[in-house]
Design a protein around this motif. Structure first.
Motif, PDB file in Angstrom:
ATOM      1  N   GLY A 251      94.513  47.140  69.525  1.00 43.82           N
ATOM      2  CA  GLY A 251      93.236  47.419  70.178  1.00 43.82           C
ATOM      3  C   GLY A 251      93.312  48.703  70.990  1.00 43.82           C
ATOM      4  N   MET A 252      92.195  49.474  70.972  1.00 47.65           N
ATOM      5  CA  MET A 252      92.262  50.788  71.599  1.00 47.65           C
ATOM      6  C   MET A 252      90.949  51.242  72.228  1.00 47.65           C
ATOM      7  SD  MET A 252      90.308  52.176  69.099  1.00 47.65           S
ATOM      8  CE  MET A 252      90.388  53.940  69.242  1.00 47.65           C
ATOM      9  N   SER A 279      95.452  54.068  65.193  1.00 45.18           N
ATOM     10  CA  SER A 279      94.281  54.256  64.347  1.00 45.18           C
ATOM     11  C   SER A 279      94.104  55.696  63.887  1.00 45.18           C
ATOM     12  CB  SER A 279      93.033  53.796  65.096  1.00 45.18           C
ATOM     13  OG  SER A 279      92.690  54.721  66.101  1.00 45.18           O
ATOM     14  N   HIS A 280      93.092  55.884  63.065  1.00 46.33           N
ATOM     15  CA  HIS A 280      92.768  57.188  62.482  1.00 46.33           C
ATOM     16  C   HIS A 280      92.520  58.263  63.529  1.00 46.33           C
ATOM     17  CE1 HIS A 280      88.588  56.358  63.608  1.00 46.33           C
ATOM     18  NE2 HIS A 280      88.842  55.126  63.210  1.00 46.33           N
ATOM     19  N   CYS A 281      92.136  57.866  64.751  1.00 48.12           N
ATOM     20  CA  CYS A 281      91.843  58.867  65.798  1.00 48.12           C
ATOM     21  C   CYS A 281      92.885  58.862  66.904  1.00 48.12           C
ATOM     22  CB  CYS A 281      90.440  58.637  66.366  1.00 48.12           C
ATOM     23  SG  CYS A 281      90.149  57.000  67.043  1.00 48.12           S
ATOM     24  N   GLU A 282      94.059  58.293  66.638  1.00 47.41           N
ATOM     25  CA  GLU A 282      95.125  58.219  67.648  1.00 47.41           C
ATOM     26  C   GLU A 282      96.434  58.777  67.091  1.00 47.41           C
ATOM     27  OE1 GLU A 282      94.678  54.367  70.217  1.00 47.41           O
ATOM     28  OE2 GLU A 282      94.468  53.838  68.110  1.00 47.41           O
ATOM     29  N   PRO A 283      96.596  60.110  67.068  1.00 42.45           N
ATOM     30  CA  PRO A 283      97.823  60.670  66.501  1.00 42.45           C
ATOM     31  C   PRO A 283      99.064  60.317  67.311  1.00 42.45           C
ATOM     32  CG  PRO A 283      96.477  62.372  67.530  1.00 42.45           C
ATOM     33  CD  PRO A 283      95.648  61.129  67.506  1.00 42.45           C
ATOM     34  N   LEU A 285     100.958  57.755  67.774  1.00 37.81           N
ATOM     35  CA  LEU A 285     101.030  56.499  68.522  1.00 37.81           C
ATOM     36  C   LEU A 285     100.454  56.607  69.935  1.00 37.81           C
ATOM     37  CD1 LEU A 285     104.601  55.175  67.566  1.00 37.81           C
ATOM     38  CD2 LEU A 285     102.431  54.580  66.494  1.00 37.81           C
ATOM     39  N   ARG A 286      99.652  57.609  70.190  1.00 36.93           N
ATOM     40  CA  ARG A 286      99.040  57.794  71.502  1.00 36.93           C
ATOM     41  C   ARG A 286      97.607  57.263  71.503  1.00 36.93           C
ATOM     42  NH1 ARG A 286     101.241  58.643  76.544  1.00 36.93           N
ATOM     43  NH2 ARG A 286     102.821  60.262  76.541  1.00 36.93           N
ATOM     44  N   ASN A 287      97.268  56.501  72.541  1.00 34.75           N
ATOM     45  CA  ASN A 287      95.907  56.001  72.720  1.00 34.75           C
ATOM     46  C   ASN A 287      95.170  56.937  73.679  1.00 34.75           C
ATOM     47  OD1 ASN A 287      94.381  53.591  74.781  1.00 34.75           O
ATOM     48  ND2 ASN A 287      93.593  54.218  72.804  1.00 34.75           N
ATOM     49  N   ASN A 288      94.432  57.896  73.111  1.00 39.36           N
ATOM     50  CA  ASN A 288      93.828  58.953  73.924  1.00 39.36           C
ATOM     51  C   ASN A 288      92.778  58.446  74.904  1.00 39.36           C
ATOM     52  OD1 ASN A 288      95.346  60.819  72.422  1.00 39.36           O
ATOM     53  ND2 ASN A 288      93.787  60.818  70.823  1.00 39.36           N
ATOM     54  N   VAL A 289      92.024  57.417  74.492  1.00 44.31           N
ATOM     55  CA  VAL A 289      90.956  56.900  75.347  1.00 44.31           C
ATOM     56  C   VAL A 289      91.506  56.524  76.713  1.00 44.31           C
ATOM     57  CG1 VAL A 289      89.312  55.004  75.627  1.00 44.31           C
ATOM     58  CG2 VAL A 289      89.587  56.086  73.407  1.00 44.31           C
ATOM     59  N   PHE A 290      92.677  55.893  76.713  1.00 48.04           N
ATOM     60  CA  PHE A 290      93.281  55.486  77.993  1.00 48.04           C
ATOM     61  C   PHE A 290      94.305  56.510  78.469  1.00 48.04           C
ATOM     62  CE2 PHE A 290      96.638  53.283  80.401  1.00 48.04           C
ATOM     63  CZ  PHE A 290      95.883  52.808  81.464  1.00 48.04           C
ATOM     64  N   HIS A 342      88.195  60.169  71.309  1.00 47.26           N
ATOM     65  CA  HIS A 342      87.944  58.853  70.717  1.00 47.26           C
ATOM     66  C   HIS A 342      87.537  59.087  69.265  1.00 47.26           C
ATOM     67  CE1 HIS A 342      85.905  54.620  71.040  1.00 47.26           C
ATOM     68  NE2 HIS A 342      87.039  54.590  70.368  1.00 47.26           N
ATOM     69  N   ASP A 343      86.454  58.454  68.837  1.00 41.95           N
ATOM     70  CA  ASP A 343      86.082  58.473  67.428  1.00 41.95           C
ATOM     71  C   ASP A 343      85.105  59.618  67.160  1.00 41.95           C
ATOM     72  OD1 ASP A 343      85.634  57.856  64.827  1.00 41.95           O
ATOM     73  OD2 ASP A 343      84.834  55.855  65.173  1.00 41.95           O
ATOM     74  N   GLY A 344      85.575  60.867  67.344  1.00 43.53           N
ATOM     75  CA  GLY A 344      84.738  62.032  67.108  1.00 43.53           C
ATOM     76  C   GLY A 344      85.542  63.128  66.447  1.00 43.53           C
TER      77      GLY A 344
END
Length: 835
Positions: A251-252, A279-283, A285-290, A342-344
């Motif tokens: 979850g992200m 995910s596709h928007c998290e290169p 293994l980094r969760n950019n949103v957080f 995020h997803d952009g």
């Protein structure tokens, strides 16, 4: 005399060989089985109030001990007896259960060396296991049940496969599937070797978790951190092992802190042998949103710069490097490339060619980081590139990918794969895979509430992908897991064995699955309910019913179909044994009732307004029905959260995720028009199911296949194999075709609308075409695949079909022949509508 001597010699040889054959259990075709009665040579797993002891090697992988403990608990669930689990290979009992990994377990290695198990069936293979009953395997042991794995996951999968055979569903915890109690359990003599899987990496994406699994986990599982944390992931990882899955995108969303924020998360993933991805928007293994947008200052002591690689390369590169160093000892698949926080889309130059160049540099630099800071060479580290949404256009514009990077093709978010590897791409060493949705937040409309994508559609699209060599990695967006349990299990079963549930057989899955969970007596009735549920959901998902145009007659037919399966489901609910009532509500009854009530709410509200405008007094009764349906949705959701399984799932189900208008109470008639309006009569067109053809032709090596459960009307016609070449418009005489007979009441111009599954061309440049001729007139060629994500595509995915409309001159009334040619791989004809 010589013949008698030969006979005598043969008897002696056989008498020497038979015990050896029995001891190794290598009789051809003899697989293990389950019995509740003692059969000669069977293994007594539970007998006379005693459970066999389980033995593992203390030096084996942690997941083996985890699986052994889970197996112990499964035996308790089945029998109320709890076997012992011992770490050691000494002093084995007379009838032991031996669990271990080849090369990691002394006793398994000994059995392989002495050919009690066949090492060649396991050695060097990916996630393969054998389950066998062996006579006299070692000194002092009379008979053993041996579960041996080629690697750590293979061993765990073998354990959970046996649990499933014994009657413990993979959903036993996640859907409260309680098995029937058994007094005795025996494993019939034999050997079953299973694996390797069809798809190497197979797993799920926990996504859009804001209204389900995140609030539920915060309230019921990880109450200390109030988030999806280690306790929740422990249960998720066990589910994956039980499904023979090995991979996760955690979850992200902004509601959830990064997976790595909780130090125990990656440790537990490693203990459960789950491969970590992002995910596709998290290169990387980094969760950019957080980690970039919210927690960067806490981690680095300063605010981050701009998320633009061309302007802020050093900071972004360090951010990625730190995670690679943190993750280097864990089994991971790295997402390479870059998108927005995020997803952009990726921030950068406005010029598309310059953006492609920048993305190529990003990937080059990411691989240098992996090569420098990982424990393996970069070309042996699993990496994926996901051309999702706008990234596909960058890839198509000429992005050069390293050969060993796996391309993970995405669907259009509604279950139709956008593109697959062409012949050149299929030669790449990294291969390809698929990112596929059975839950989605986004345009043209979410479907986060109920799960309604059928096994037939999942199999059609993913089998097509597999035939185009997408066998390296499948990740399924499952939203909150619940209520997509069956569809998730189907996708993982398909990923394990692609041939078990091919598209033409996928409609049978519901019955097989229901028999496993609810028993044979309930299997066919549940399958019948699910077939209609999926058909209606394909024609308009419960969340989409407010966004499609259907006639009053179609609305009535739809509500009658829902009423029928609701009544069938309610009758089964009353008959269900007490131990399965919660599971039945979660897996069958809530989705059926919820979908029915949503359709009542929307369609009765619409009907009330239409009738009121005509001055019909019955309009107000439909207003009341719509309002009642709305209140019932709230009540059954409250029941799911607060009553089912004693409140275990409190917070998991939200009947209005994102509070979209479709979930609100629509406008209804509150008064009747003074003057009735004129009644208009609906002219009903002639509908012909594509499967009701008069004749068909397919060239040698191809098959025109009828597929139950696929598309509107409940079936479709398609050409196999999926790799069949496209047919030129100038070579229709070589194309597969179907013919239909229709009676025209009048001569003159008639319209034929051919409704097709809204699939995309299999790869760049290939369309989704059919050609049509009536009574031998000039064939007209139609491409039903629209430009990506335009208004036509939006309508197609909401209504469940793409269509072509052609007009034809019919010389005289009476019988006519319609001939439809299927010109491209992946085209599916569902229905003809004739006016």
């Amino acid at each position: 005399m010589k013949f008698r001597n030969f006979q005598f010699l043969s008897i002696i040889i056989l008498s020497l060989l038979v015990p050896q054959l029995l001891s190794a259990q290598k009789m051809p075709g003899v697989k293990i089985g389950i019995s509740e009665t003692n059969i000669p040579l069977s293994f007594p797993l539970v007998e006379q109030d005693k459970a066999a002891t389980i033995y593992i090697d203390a030096k084996d992988a942690e997941v083996v001990a985890i699986a052994a403990e889970a197996f112990k608990n499964d035996i308790h669930l089945l029998t109320n007896l709890t076997p012992s689990v011992k770490k050691g290979n000494e002093n084995l009992s007379a009838y032991p259960v031996i669990i271990g990994t080849l090369g990691q377990s002394k006793v398994i290695d000994h059995l392989a060396k002495t050919r009690k198990i066949n090492p060649l069936s396991l050695q060097g293979k990916w996630e393969t296991f054998s389950i066998s009953v062996i006579e006299n395997p070692t000194k002092g042991v009379k008979r053993a049940l041996v579960i041996a794995g080629s690697d750590r996951r293979g061993t765990a999968f073998g354990v959970f496969e046996l649990s499933r055979m014994l009657g413990v569903s993979p959903l036993n915890w996640w859907a409260d599937v309680k098995p029937a109690l058994k007094k005795a359990l025996y494993i019939k003599a034999g050997e079953s070797v299973v694996g390797p899987p069809s798809v190497k990496y197979r797993g799920i994406f926990i996504n859009d978790e804001d209204w389900g699994i995140q609030p539920w986990a915060a309230k019921n599982m990880d109450t200390d951190v109030k988030d999806i944390g280690p306790k929740t992931y422990t249960k998720i990882f066990e589910l994956l092992l039980r499904l023979k899955a090995n991979y996760i995108w955690p979850g992200m969303h902004p509601s959830t802190k990064a997976f790595y924020f909780y130090a125990d998360n990656p440790k537990i993933a490693d203990q459960y042998a789950i491969v970590l991805g992002s995910s596709h928007c998290e290169p990387m293994l980094r969760n950019n949103v957080f980690e970039w947008a919210e927690n960067f200052e806490h981690e680095y002591g300063k605010k981050p710069g701009e998320w633009r690689y061309d302007l802020n390369k050093p900071e972004i590169a360090k951010y990625w490097t730190d995670r690679v160093q943190q993750a280097k000892n864990y089994e991971s698949v790295y997402t390479v490339g870059m998108r927005g926080i995020h997803d952009g889309s990726m921030p950068g130059p406005k010029d598309k060619n310059e953006k492609v160049k920048l993305l190529g540099q990003v990937i080059t630099d990411q691989r240098e980081i992996l090569n420098k800071y990982s424990t393996k060479p970069v070309n042996s580290i699993p990496q994926i590139f996901c051309p999702y949404k706008e990234v596909l256009s960058l890839y198509q514009a000429g992005l050069k990918l390293p050969d060993d990077v796996t391309i993970v093709w995405a669907d259009d978010n509604h279950g139709y794969v956008r593109q697959l590897s062409n012949p050149e791409e299929q030669k790449r060493s990294g291969g390809s895979g698929v990112y596929y949705h059975i839950s989605y937040w986004g345009a043209p409309h979410d479907y986060l509430w109920l799960s309604s994508i059928s096994p037939s559609l999942i199999s059609y699209e993913l089998t097509k992908a597999y035939q185009y060599k997408a066998d390296r990695l499948w990740v399924i967006n499952v939203g909150d897991i619940k209520p997509a349990e069956m569809e998730t299990q189907f996708a993982m079963d398909l990923a394990w064995d692609i041939h078990r549930w091919e598209p033409q057989k996928a409609y049978l899955y519901a019955e097989s699955w229901a028999a496993e969970i609810f028993g044979a007596a309930f299997a066919k009735p549940i399958a019948d309910i699910k077939a209609v549920y999926y058909r209606l959901g394909h024609e308009a998902k419960p969340e989409h019913i407010g966004s499609v145009n259907i006639t009053d007659a179609q609305a009535d037919e739809r509500l009658m179909a829902y009423e029928k399966i609701y009544n069938q489901a309610k009758k089964l609910a009353d008959q269900m044994p007490e131990r399965l009532k919660d599971a039945y509500f979660e897996l069958i009854f809530y989705p059926v009732q919820g979908a029915y009530l949503m359709n009542q709410k929307i369609l009765y509200a619409k009907k009330s307004l239409l009738l009121a405008a005509k001055g019909d007094q019955i309009a107000l009764s439909y207003s009341k029905k719509a309002k009642d349906a709305f209140e019932q949705i709230k009540l059954i959701t409250k029941k799911y959260n607060e009553e089912i399984a004693g409140g275990k799932w409190n917070g998991i189900m939200d009947y209005r995720p994102r509070k979209l208008p479709v979930f609100d109470m629509p406008k209804v008639a509150e008064s009747i028009a003074a003057q009735p309006t004129a009644q208009t009569k609906e002219n009903k067109p002639v509908l012909i199911s594509a499967a009701k053809f008069k004749d068909k032709f397919a060239a040698k090596g191809t098959v025109l296949q009828s597929i139950n459960g696929l598309g509107i009307g409940g079936s479709g016609m398609s050409v196999y194999p999926f790799t069949t070449k496209s047919i030129s418009e100038n070579a229709l005489n070589t194309a597969p075709f179907l013919t239909y007979q229709v009676d025209f009441e009048t001569a003159g111009e008639h319209q034929v609308e051919v409704k097709c599954l809204p699939t995309q061309g299999v790869n760049n440049g290939i369309k989704v075409r059919y050609a049509i001729a009536v009574n031998g007139d000039q064939a007209q060629v139609v491409n039903v695949a629209p430009a990506s994500e335009n208004n036509t595509w939006k309508q197609n995915v909401l209504q469940g079909y793409a269509s072509g409309i052609t007009k034809h001159q019919v010389a005289k009334a009476g019988k006519s022949v319609i001939k439809i040619y299927l010109l491209d791989p992946g085209v599916v004809i569902n229905q003809l509508e004739i006016k």
